[in-house]
Design a protein around this motif. Structure first.
Motif, mmCIF file in Angstrom:
data_model
loop_
_atom_site.group_PDB
_atom_site.id
_atom_site.type_symbol
_atom_site.label_atom_id
_atom_site.label_comp_id
_atom_site.label_asym_id
_atom_site.label_seq_id
_atom_site.Cartn_x
_atom_site.Cartn_y
_atom_site.Cartn_z
ATOM 1 N N GLY A 34 -1.804 -16.110 -6.374
ATOM 2 C CA GLY A 34 -3.344 -16.267 -5.887
ATOM 3 C C GLY A 34 -3.594 -17.520 -5.052
ATOM 4 N N ALA A 35 -4.703 -17.827 -4.784
ATOM 5 C CA ALA A 35 -5.073 -18.701 -3.497
ATOM 6 C C ALA A 35 -5.038 -20.094 -4.117
ATOM 7 N N ASP A 36 -4.970 -20.155 -5.311
ATOM 8 C CA ASP A 36 -4.682 -21.625 -6.193
ATOM 9 C C ASP A 36 -3.299 -22.101 -6.394
ATOM 10 N N ALA A 37 -2.355 -21.282 -5.815
ATOM 11 C CA ALA A 37 -0.861 -21.684 -6.082
ATOM 12 C C ALA A 37 -0.626 -23.151 -5.700
ATOM 13 N N ASP A 99 -9.603 0.564 4.003
ATOM 14 C CA ASP A 99 -8.159 -0.282 4.140
ATOM 15 C C ASP A 99 -8.610 -1.906 3.901
ATOM 16 N N PHE A 100 -9.840 -2.219 4.085
ATOM 17 C CA PHE A 100 -9.998 -3.656 3.666
ATOM 18 C C PHE A 100 -9.977 -3.843 2.358
ATOM 19 N N ASN A 101 -10.478 -2.916 1.439
ATOM 20 C CA ASN A 101 -10.266 -2.882 -0.172
ATOM 21 C C ASN A 101 -8.811 -3.071 -0.351
ATOM 22 N N ALA A 102 -7.978 -2.182 -0.039
ATOM 23 C CA ALA A 102 -6.749 -2.332 -0.269
ATOM 24 C C ALA A 102 -6.113 -3.489 0.090
ATOM 25 N N TYR A 103 -6.287 -4.042 1.238
ATOM 26 C CA TYR A 103 -5.720 -5.231 1.532
ATOM 27 C C TYR A 103 -6.216 -6.301 0.769
ATOM 28 N N ALA A 104 -7.270 -6.404 0.422
ATOM 29 C CA ALA A 104 -7.790 -7.358 -0.544
ATOM 30 C C ALA A 104 -7.217 -7.400 -1.877
ATOM 31 N N ALA A 105 -7.136 -6.052 -2.423
ATOM 32 C CA ALA A 105 -6.415 -6.034 -3.641
ATOM 33 C C ALA A 105 -4.915 -6.570 -3.507
ATOM 34 N N ALA A 106 -4.222 -6.171 -2.591
ATOM 35 C CA ALA A 106 -3.026 -6.565 -2.457
ATOM 36 C C ALA A 106 -2.772 -8.120 -1.960
ATOM 37 N N SER A 107 -3.660 -8.724 -1.642
ATOM 38 C CA SER A 107 -3.845 -10.103 -1.542
ATOM 39 C C SER A 107 -4.372 -10.850 -2.639
ATOM 40 N N THR A 157 -23.789 -7.156 9.516
ATOM 41 C CA THR A 157 -22.259 -7.284 9.196
ATOM 42 C C THR A 157 -22.024 -8.201 8.085
ATOM 43 N N SER A 158 -22.854 -9.260 7.839
ATOM 44 C CA SER A 158 -22.668 -10.191 6.903
ATOM 45 C C SER A 158 -22.952 -9.811 5.464
ATOM 46 N N ASP A 159 -23.767 -8.762 5.503
ATOM 47 C CA ASP A 159 -24.218 -8.099 4.219
ATOM 48 C C ASP A 159 -22.743 -7.414 3.896
ATOM 49 N N LEU A 160 -22.306 -6.682 4.791
ATOM 50 C CA LEU A 160 -21.111 -5.806 4.327
ATOM 51 C C LEU A 160 -19.987 -6.803 4.085
ATOM 52 N N LEU A 161 -19.739 -7.943 4.879
ATOM 53 C CA LEU A 161 -18.622 -8.667 4.499
ATOM 54 C C LEU A 161 -18.800 -9.450 3.108
ATOM 55 N N THR A 162 -19.950 -9.837 2.787
ATOM 56 C CA THR A 162 -20.288 -10.318 1.417
ATOM 57 C C THR A 162 -20.076 -9.380 0.478
ATOM 58 N N LEU A 163 -20.559 -8.011 0.607
ATOM 59 C CA LEU A 163 -20.338 -6.899 -0.439
ATOM 60 C C LEU A 163 -18.808 -6.975 -0.808
ATOM 61 N N LEU A 164 -17.964 -6.833 0.376
ATOM 62 C CA LEU A 164 -16.367 -6.559 0.314
ATOM 63 C C LEU A 164 -15.970 -8.021 -0.211
ATOM 64 N N SER A 165 -16.602 -9.021 0.093
ATOM 65 C CA SER A 165 -15.787 -10.308 -0.382
ATOM 66 C C SER A 165 -16.041 -10.325 -1.993
ATOM 67 N N ALA A 166 -17.231 -10.137 -2.404
ATOM 68 C CA ALA A 166 -17.387 -9.905 -3.742
ATOM 69 C C ALA A 166 -16.801 -8.919 -4.669
ATOM 70 N N LEU A 167 -16.625 -7.778 -4.028
ATOM 71 C CA LEU A 167 -15.871 -6.564 -4.662
ATOM 72 C C LEU A 167 -14.417 -7.166 -4.878
ATOM 73 N N LEU A 172 -10.259 -8.406 -9.613
ATOM 74 C CA LEU A 172 -8.812 -8.894 -9.253
ATOM 75 C C LEU A 172 -7.787 -8.357 -10.212
ATOM 76 N N ASP A 173 -8.180 -8.151 -11.525
ATOM 77 C CA ASP A 173 -7.248 -7.594 -12.431
ATOM 78 C C ASP A 173 -7.249 -6.144 -12.530
ATOM 79 N N ASP A 174 -7.932 -5.377 -11.652
ATOM 80 C CA ASP A 174 -8.089 -3.903 -11.593
ATOM 81 C C ASP A 174 -6.688 -3.212 -11.145
ATOM 82 N N ASP A 175 -6.595 -1.830 -11.485
ATOM 83 C CA ASP A 175 -5.396 -1.010 -11.212
ATOM 84 C C ASP A 175 -5.864 -0.198 -9.828
ATOM 85 N N GLY A 176 -7.191 -0.645 -9.321
ATOM 86 C CA GLY A 176 -7.535 0.137 -8.155
ATOM 87 C C GLY A 176 -8.580 1.164 -8.563
#
Length: 194
Positions: A34-37, A99-107, A157-167, A172-176
Motif C-alpha cells: 500500500g501507499a505507506d510502504a 474501470d476506475f473502481n477496478a483500478y483503485a482496487a488493484a492499486s 465532478t468533485s462529488d463523483l471523485l470524492t465518492l470514488l475515493s471514499a469507496l 481495501l480488503d474486499d474481494d470485489g
C-alpha cells in the motif's frame, strides 16, 4: 516525462537508470504494502541509497505520482475511448466508474492517496498531475452524461471523485463483491429520480 522535473535538464544515463529502478521497486512495494510502504525498503529494493531516492522524489507523494502516472494515463485513455465510442453517454460514464473502481482496487487505495488533500509535508508541489488528469477525464464523461439526462444535473465532478475515493478507501480488503455492490448503489444515486 519525469514528474516534477519539467524545468530541469535531462537526467544523465546513470541517474535515469536509478530513477527507473526506484520507480520499479516502488511500484512493487506499493502494490504489496500500500501507499505507506517504507521508502527505505524501496531504496533497498532499487539498490540505491535513501539520499538518491529523496533526490529524485522529495516526498512520498511525488513518488506515488511517478509510479502511477502510466496507470493513470491508461485509465484516462480508457475514459477517452468510452467517450469516443458510440456508447450512450450515461453508460459510458457508468462503465468508466467500474474501470476506475477496478483500478483503485488493484492499486490498494493508492488512487485515493493521490486524490486526497494533505499529502506529505515537503516542498511546495506543482500541479497534482494525476489528480488533474483523473478530474478532467471524469468531468468530460460526467458533463456528457448530464447533457443527455442520464445523470442528475446537481452532481459535480468533485462529488463523483470524492465518492470514488471514499469507496476505494472503504473496501481495501474486499474481494470485489462489496465494492461492485457499493458502486452500483452510487451509480443509482447519480441517476435522475423518477
Amino acid at each position: 516525462m519525469v514528474v516534477g522535473r519539467t524545468a530541469r535538464r535531462p537526467l544523465r544515463a546513470d541517474a535515469r537508470r536509478n530513477y527507473e529502478r526506484i520507480v520499479s521497486a516502488a511500484q512493487e512495494a506499493f502494490l504489496e504494502q500500500g501507499a505507506d510502504a517504507s521508502l527505505e525498503e524501496i531504496a533497498r529494493r532499487a539498490g540505491v541509497g535513501s539520499a538518491t531516492l529523496h533526490r529524485h522524489f522529495p516526498s512520498r507523494h511525488s513518488l506515488l505520482q511517478a509510479v502511477f502516472r502510466d496507470r493513470v494515463d491508461a485509465l484516462c485513455a480508457r475514459a477517452r475511448e468510452r467517450a469516443a465510442a458510440d456508447e450512450e453517454p450515461g453508460a459510458a460514464l457508468f462503465a468508466w466508474l467500474h474501470d476506475f473502481n477496478a483500478y483503485a482496487a488493484a492499486s490498494h487505495g493508492l488512487v485515493a492517496s493521490l486524490l486526497r488533500d494533505g499529502q506529505d509535508a515537503g516542498p511546495p508541489r506543482q500541479d497534482d498531475d494525476c489528480a488533474a488528469m483523473i478530474t478532467a477525464a471524469a468531468d468530460e464523461l460526467l458533463r456528457r452524461a448530464q447533457r443527455t439526462g442520464a445523470v442528475r444535473a446537481d452532481i459535480r465532478t468533485s462529488d463523483l471523485l470524492t465518492l470514488l475515493s471514499a469507496l476505494s478507501l472503504a473496501v481495501l480488503d474486499d474481494d470485489g463483491t462489496q465494492t461492485d455492490r457499493m458502486l452500483d448503489i452510487t451509480i443509482n444515486g447519480l441517476r435522475p429520480h423518477a
